[in-house]
Design a protein around this motif. Structure first.
Motif, PDB file in Angstrom:
ATOM      1  N   GLU A   1      67.256 -27.903  -8.492  1.00 16.37           N
ATOM      2  CA  GLU A   1      65.898 -28.016  -7.763  1.00 16.37           C
ATOM      3  C   GLU A   1      66.015 -29.229  -7.096  1.00 16.37           C
ATOM      4  O   GLU A   1      65.642 -28.954  -5.746  1.00 16.37           O
ATOM      5  N   ASP A   2      66.266 -30.418  -7.546  1.00 13.32           N
ATOM      6  CA  ASP A   2      66.328 -31.531  -6.678  1.00 13.32           C
ATOM      7  C   ASP A   2      67.651 -31.370  -5.604  1.00 13.32           C
ATOM      8  O   ASP A   2      67.345 -31.871  -4.449  1.00 13.32           O
ATOM      9  N   MET A   3      68.480 -31.070  -6.111  1.00 12.37           N
ATOM     10  CA  MET A   3      69.741 -30.884  -5.102  1.00 12.37           C
ATOM     11  C   MET A   3      69.409 -29.835  -3.764  1.00 12.37           C
ATOM     12  O   MET A   3      69.513 -30.248  -2.586  1.00 12.37           O
ATOM     13  N   ASP A   4      68.745 -28.933  -4.091  1.00  7.10           N
ATOM     14  CA  ASP A   4      68.338 -28.033  -3.211  1.00  7.10           C
ATOM     15  C   ASP A   4      67.073 -28.550  -2.358  1.00  7.10           C
ATOM     16  O   ASP A   4      67.170 -28.485  -1.050  1.00  7.10           O
ATOM     17  N   PHE A   5      66.193 -29.350  -2.836  1.00  7.94           N
ATOM     18  CA  PHE A   5      65.224 -29.976  -1.825  1.00  7.94           C
ATOM     19  C   PHE A   5      65.881 -30.900  -1.000  1.00  7.94           C
ATOM     20  O   PHE A   5      65.459 -30.762   0.281  1.00  7.94           O
ATOM     21  N   PHE A   6      66.581 -31.946  -1.467  1.00  8.82           N
ATOM     22  CA  PHE A   6      67.505 -32.652  -0.437  1.00  8.82           C
ATOM     23  C   PHE A   6      68.364 -32.118   0.645  1.00  8.82           C
ATOM     24  O   PHE A   6      68.280 -32.481   1.738  1.00  8.82           O
TER      25      PHE A   6
END
Length: 231
Positions: A66-71
């Motif tokens: 989820e963090d990877m996708d956000f950035f």
């Protein structure tokens, strides 16, 4: 009070100085000089290159998809959507955006890039977020500030720029608010020393935001610029 609220409270004096800066006032009243626009757009394009890189560094330190996708989404936004604001400035000043993409880093741009990239290289995710947030946060606040002070933007030369940053996100949550939410999540498990360090990183980025407007308005350059050209 959340950690992000504490940071915003401490940065308020800097934000107030940004509102009153002649560059920002020039956007507000539509009188920004062409040379200041030219210098700003060129330096901001170079600065955003580092912004993309620190997002990439954040991905390498992310622990969830989820963090990877956000950035990853923010990389795409910076590369492809941020030009809307640049195009508005260029249109007003009758400049070609493509011709402003090459150039040397001015001292403040260089210093700001190094400050952010240091967090991506050596810092925690808390440090990365603290270094990143002042840019979208202060721009969002500037946009809102001008929109609140201007009854109608109809016919305003910088309308696209003002509205782009005044909204700066979805209807549910602006980009800056989402970053602050993530910052508070990381702060919950941090030590006092880690929080103190993140605060210093955040406030340094806030001051560098003010310095960026200062640099752009007065077209700051290296004193011995014939010898120093940093790309």
């Amino acid at each position: 009070m959340t950690f992000s609220d504490q940071l915003k409270q401490k940065a308020e004096p800097i934000l107030q100085e940004i509102y009153q800066h002649p560059f920002v006032k020039g956007i507000e009243d539509g009188t920004l000089p062409k040379e200041a626009i030219k210098f700003y757009v060129q330096q901001d394009f170079l600065y955003l290159n580092a912004f993309v890189k620190i997002y990439a560094q954040a991905i390498t330190k992310s622990t969830t998809r989820e963090d990877m996708d956000f950035f990853q989404e923010q990389i795409h936004f910076t590369l492809h959507s941020e030009t809307i604001a640049h195009q508005n400035l260029c249109q007003v000043a009758h400049l070609s955006l493509d011709q402003l993409k090459d150039g040397a880093l001015a001292p403040t741009t260089f210093m700001y890039q190094q400050h952010m990239l240091e967090q991506g290289r050596d810092g925690t995710m808390l440090d990365i977020l603290a270094g990143l947030i002042p840019c979208p946060w202060t721009y969002w606040e500037i946009g809102k500030h001008i929109m609140n002070r201007t009854p109608s933007l109809e016919g305003h030369p910088f309308r696209d720029w003002i509205e782009f940053y005044g909204k700066y996100g979805s209807e549910d949550m602006t980009f800056a608010e989402e970053l602050f939410r993530r910052l508070d999540e990381k702060a919950q498990g941090a030590t006092k020393n880690e929080l103190n360090h993140a605060e210093k990183v955040f406030l340094k980025s806030c001051e560098l935001e003010w310095r960026f407007w200062e640099m752009s308005f007065y077209q700051e350059d290296w004193k011995f610029n014939s010898l120093i050209k940093i790309h």
